[in-house]
Design a protein around this motif. Sequence first.
Motif, PDB file in Angstrom:
ATOM      1  N   ILE A  28       0.329  -1.132  -0.065  1.00 35.68           N
ATOM      2  CA  ILE A  28       0.300  -0.380  -0.135  1.00 35.68           C
ATOM      3  C   ILE A  28       0.537   1.198  -0.410  1.00 35.68           C
ATOM      4  O   ILE A  28       1.890   1.519   0.993  1.00 35.68           O
ATOM      5  N   GLU A  29       0.480   2.327  -0.541  1.00 34.84           N
ATOM      6  CA  GLU A  29       1.398   3.684  -0.542  1.00 34.84           C
ATOM      7  C   GLU A  29       0.285   4.074  -0.073  1.00 34.84           C
ATOM      8  O   GLU A  29      -1.040   4.329   0.167  1.00 34.84           O
ATOM      9  N   VAL A  30       0.869   4.734   1.021  1.00 32.73           N
ATOM     10  CA  VAL A  30       0.268   6.103   1.731  1.00 32.73           C
ATOM     11  C   VAL A  30       0.277   7.592   1.392  1.00 32.73           C
ATOM     12  O   VAL A  30       1.448   7.951   1.221  1.00 32.73           O
ATOM     13  N   PHE A  31      -0.938   7.882   1.268  1.00 33.30           N
ATOM     14  CA  PHE A  31      -1.295   9.788   0.915  1.00 33.30           C
ATOM     15  C   PHE A  31      -2.045  10.181   2.027  1.00 33.30           C
ATOM     16  O   PHE A  31      -3.147   9.389   2.930  1.00 33.30           O
ATOM     17  N   LEU A  32      -1.156  11.240   2.871  1.00 30.18           N
ATOM     18  CA  LEU A  32      -1.548  11.760   3.635  1.00 30.18           C
ATOM     19  C   LEU A  32      -1.991  13.479   3.711  1.00 30.18           C
ATOM     20  O   LEU A  32      -1.580  13.796   3.524  1.00 30.18           O
ATOM     21  N   PRO A  33      -3.181  13.462   4.075  1.00 31.12           N
ATOM     22  CA  PRO A  33      -3.892  14.942   4.124  1.00 31.12           C
ATOM     23  C   PRO A  33      -2.743  15.958   5.638  1.00 31.12           C
ATOM     24  O   PRO A  33      -1.590  14.752   6.144  1.00 31.12           O
ATOM     25  N   SER A  34      -2.805  16.805   5.472  1.00 31.69           N
ATOM     26  CA  SER A  34      -2.271  17.665   7.075  1.00 31.69           C
ATOM     27  C   SER A  34      -2.802  17.493   7.536  1.00 31.69           C
ATOM     28  O   SER A  34      -3.965  16.806   7.910  1.00 31.69           O
ATOM     29  N   LYS A  35      -1.443  17.290   9.128  1.00 33.62           N
ATOM     30  CA  LYS A  35      -2.852  16.736  10.376  1.00 33.62           C
ATOM     31  C   LYS A  35      -4.038  17.508  10.152  1.00 33.62           C
ATOM     32  O   LYS A  35      -4.864  17.811  11.157  1.00 33.62           O
ATOM     33  N   ARG A  36      -3.865  19.120  10.306  1.00 36.70           N
ATOM     34  CA  ARG A  36      -4.924  20.335  10.444  1.00 36.70           C
ATOM     35  C   ARG A  36      -5.780  19.688   9.453  1.00 36.70           C
ATOM     36  O   ARG A  36      -7.287  20.335  10.023  1.00 36.70           O
ATOM     37  N   SER A  37      -5.403  18.955   8.700  1.00 35.78           N
ATOM     38  CA  SER A  37      -6.914  18.730   7.168  1.00 35.78           C
ATOM     39  C   SER A  37      -7.899  17.873   7.479  1.00 35.78           C
ATOM     40  O   SER A  37      -9.197  16.850   7.030  1.00 35.78           O
ATOM     41  N   LEU A  38      -6.663  16.743   8.125  1.00 36.16           N
ATOM     42  CA  LEU A  38      -7.452  15.108   8.552  1.00 36.16           C
ATOM     43  C   LEU A  38      -8.715  15.133   9.802  1.00 36.16           C
ATOM     44  O   LEU A  38      -9.005  15.801  10.216  1.00 36.16           O
ATOM     45  N   ASN A  39      -9.231  14.636   8.506  1.00 39.35           N
ATOM     46  CA  ASN A  39     -11.516  14.734   9.151  1.00 39.35           C
ATOM     47  C   ASN A  39     -11.224  12.754   9.557  1.00 39.35           C
ATOM     48  O   ASN A  39     -12.327  12.805  10.404  1.00 39.35           O
ATOM     49  N   GLY A  40     -10.420  11.655   9.663  1.00 36.13           N
ATOM     50  CA  GLY A  40     -10.183  10.955  10.387  1.00 36.13           C
ATOM     51  C   GLY A  40     -10.735   9.340   9.322  1.00 36.13           C
ATOM     52  O   GLY A  40     -10.809   8.208   9.319  1.00 36.13           O
ATOM     53  N   LYS A  41     -11.169  10.121   8.487  1.00 33.14           N
ATOM     54  CA  LYS A  41     -11.821   8.674   7.210  1.00 33.14           C
ATOM     55  C   LYS A  41     -10.467   8.395   7.140  1.00 33.14           C
ATOM     56  O   LYS A  41     -10.003   8.883   6.394  1.00 33.14           O
ATOM     57  N   ALA A  42     -10.637   7.696   6.283  1.00 30.97           N
ATOM     58  CA  ALA A  42      -9.730   7.134   5.518  1.00 30.97           C
ATOM     59  C   ALA A  42     -10.595   6.108   3.922  1.00 30.97           C
ATOM     60  O   ALA A  42     -10.860   5.100   4.254  1.00 30.97           O
ATOM     61  N   VAL A  43      -9.375   5.533   2.428  1.00 25.42           N
ATOM     62  CA  VAL A  43      -9.914   5.176   2.185  1.00 25.42           C
ATOM     63  C   VAL A  43      -8.759   4.226   1.427  1.00 25.42           C
ATOM     64  O   VAL A  43      -7.697   4.564   1.098  1.00 25.42           O
ATOM     65  N   LEU A  44      -9.246   3.137   0.841  1.00 26.53           N
ATOM     66  CA  LEU A  44      -8.129   1.883   0.456  1.00 26.53           C
ATOM     67  C   LEU A  44      -8.920   1.933  -1.132  1.00 26.53           C
ATOM     68  O   LEU A  44      -9.876   1.719  -1.659  1.00 26.53           O
ATOM     69  N   ILE A  45      -8.032   2.322  -2.197  1.00 25.12           N
ATOM     70  CA  ILE A  45      -7.727   2.467  -3.151  1.00 25.12           C
ATOM     71  C   ILE A  45      -7.078   1.043  -4.049  1.00 25.12           C
ATOM     72  O   ILE A  45      -6.570   0.878  -4.460  1.00 25.12           O
ATOM     73  N   CYS A  46      -8.633   0.655  -4.941  1.00 21.68           N
ATOM     74  CA  CYS A  46      -8.870  -0.201  -6.018  1.00 21.68           C
ATOM     75  C   CYS A  46      -8.592  -0.257  -6.916  1.00 21.68           C
ATOM     76  O   CYS A  46      -9.545  -0.190  -7.545  1.00 21.68           O
ATOM     77  N   PRO A  47      -7.199   0.126  -7.598  1.00 18.17           N
ATOM     78  CA  PRO A  47      -7.038   1.161  -9.202  1.00 18.17           C
ATOM     79  C   PRO A  47      -7.615  -0.692  -9.797  1.00 18.17           C
ATOM     80  O   PRO A  47      -7.938  -1.650  -9.282  1.00 18.17           O
ATOM     81  N   GLY A  48      -8.218  -0.409 -10.718  1.00 18.83           N
ATOM     82  CA  GLY A  48      -7.973  -1.277 -12.516  1.00 18.83           C
ATOM     83  C   GLY A  48      -7.677  -1.741 -13.364  1.00 18.83           C
ATOM     84  O   GLY A  48      -6.269  -1.538 -13.223  1.00 18.83           O
ATOM     85  N   GLY A  49      -7.914  -2.638 -14.552  1.00 16.07           N
ATOM     86  CA  GLY A  49      -6.458  -2.782 -15.293  1.00 16.07           C
ATOM     87  C   GLY A  49      -7.458  -4.475 -16.498  1.00 16.07           C
ATOM     88  O   GLY A  49      -6.671  -5.254 -16.163  1.00 16.07           O
ATOM     89  N   GLY A  50      -8.978  -4.691 -15.429  1.00 10.70           N
ATOM     90  CA  GLY A  50      -9.110  -5.902 -16.012  1.00 10.70           C
ATOM     91  C   GLY A  50      -8.163  -7.798 -15.221  1.00 10.70           C
ATOM     92  O   GLY A  50      -8.217  -8.536 -16.066  1.00 10.70           O
ATOM     93  N   TYR A  51      -7.736  -7.515 -14.108  1.00 12.13           N
ATOM     94  CA  TYR A  51      -7.308  -8.273 -13.495  1.00 12.13           C
ATOM     95  C   TYR A  51      -5.824  -8.743 -14.010  1.00 12.13           C
ATOM     96  O   TYR A  51      -5.547  -9.782 -14.003  1.00 12.13           O
ATOM     97  N   ARG A  52      -5.579  -7.306 -15.194  1.00 13.61           N
ATOM     98  CA  ARG A  52      -4.206  -8.073 -15.749  1.00 13.61           C
ATOM     99  C   ARG A  52      -3.610  -7.014 -15.772  1.00 13.61           C
ATOM    100  O   ARG A  52      -2.318  -7.610 -15.576  1.00 13.61           O
ATOM    101  N   TYR A  53      -3.545  -6.276 -15.319  1.00  5.26           N
ATOM    102  CA  TYR A  53      -2.570  -4.488 -15.218  1.00  5.26           C
ATOM    103  C   TYR A  53      -3.038  -4.108 -13.434  1.00  5.26           C
ATOM    104  O   TYR A  53      -4.833  -3.764 -13.709  1.00  5.26           O
ATOM    105  N   LEU A  54      -2.799  -2.855 -13.511  1.00  6.18           N
ATOM    106  CA  LEU A  54      -3.315  -1.425 -12.551  1.00  6.18           C
ATOM    107  C   LEU A  54      -2.857  -0.487 -12.934  1.00  6.18           C
ATOM    108  O   LEU A  54      -2.193   0.055 -13.325  1.00  6.18           O
ATOM    109  N   ALA A  55      -4.069   0.081 -13.511  1.00  2.00           N
ATOM    110  CA  ALA A  55      -4.095   1.421 -13.917  1.00  2.00           C
ATOM    111  C   ALA A  55      -3.301   2.340 -12.763  1.00  2.00           C
ATOM    112  O   ALA A  55      -4.599   3.048 -11.454  1.00  2.00           O
TER     113      ALA A  55
END
Length: 302
Positions: free
Chosen positions: A58-85
Motif C-alpha cells: 500500500i502507498e500512503v497518502f496523508l493530508p496535512s494534520k490540520r485537514s485530517l477528518n479521520g476517514k480513510a479509503v483503500l483504493i483498488c485501481p482497475g485494469g481487468g485483473y491484467r494490470y493496475l492503472a
Amino acid sequence: MKSYICLCFLFLIAFSTMAQNEILNLWETIPNHKHTAENEGVEIKDVKRVFLTKTPTIEVFLPSKRSLNGKAVLICPGGGYRYLAYDWEGTDVAKWLNSKGIAAFVLKSRLPLSKSLITPHEAPLQDAQRAIRLLRANADKWHINPNKIGVIGFSAGGHLASTLGTQFDAPNSFKEQSMDTISARPDFVALIYPVITMQDDFTHKGSQTNLLGSNPDDALKARFSNELQVTKDTPPTFLVHAGDDMVVPVENSLKLYNALKINGIKTEMHIYPYGSHGFGLAIGQGYLESWTNRFYDWLMEF
C-alpha cells in the motif's frame, strides 16, 4: 558560489526524499506464493500500468494534520485483473481524497496472471483483506478512525472492492498471524463502473478469464459473482456507472444495487447517460465530473 550550489542541491535531494510517500509491504511472508524468475513490470504511457505484481504494497497518502477528518479509503485501481492503472485510478484518486481531508492508501495487489501464485484467484482478496487490517492496525499512527475505513474500486478494482465488501470474512488458507485476526470488513464501499458479476451474460470477459481462468466452472463463477454474495452484513455502498458503458455493462451495478436493496443495505447509485468506461475522476467531462462531489457528500454521512 560552488558551496552555495552544493547546498541548494543537497536541499533539493532532502526535500525530494521527504516528499516521498510511505510504501508498506502487506506481508512479511507472502502467502499463496511460490518462487519464480518472474519480474514485476511497469509501463508508463498515458497511464502508469503495473503488471505481475511481485510484492503487494500500500502507498500512503496523508493530508496535512490540520485537514485530517479521520476517514480513510483503500483504493483498488482497475485494469481487468491484467494490470493496475496505478495513477489514473490510484494515486490521482488519492490526491483528490487528500484535498478533502481523507487519508488514502493505494493498493498494489497481486494479479492472477502471475506465475508466482499457487491459487491465482485467491490472491487479490487476500491482499485486500490484509490491507484493511493493516490500516486498522496503524490507525493511531496515521490519525484515522478505525471505524471509518472504507474501500473504493474502479472497473476490475471495483470487482475486488465488492468482493472485499461481500466476502471480507472469507477464511484464510494459510497460517494466520495476529494481524489476520483484525476485522477486514470495510465500513463503506464505493464502486466506480465496477465489474460485479462473473456470470456469462453481463461479465467483463477479460476480467473473468484473467481471474478465474479460461474455463471456470459454475461454482467458481457463482463464488465471485458478488451480486450473489450480498448479506445483511455487507457495508453501505455507493455506485457510479455510465449507461453507455460498452466494456462493463451497467447491468453489473444494477444487479448489485438490487441485491443490496433486497438485503436492506444503505445504497446510493448514480447512472450517468454518458462517460463510457474508464473515466476515472472524469475531469473536464461535463457534469459527469460531479460524481466525486456526490461521493464526497455521501461519505460525509459516515
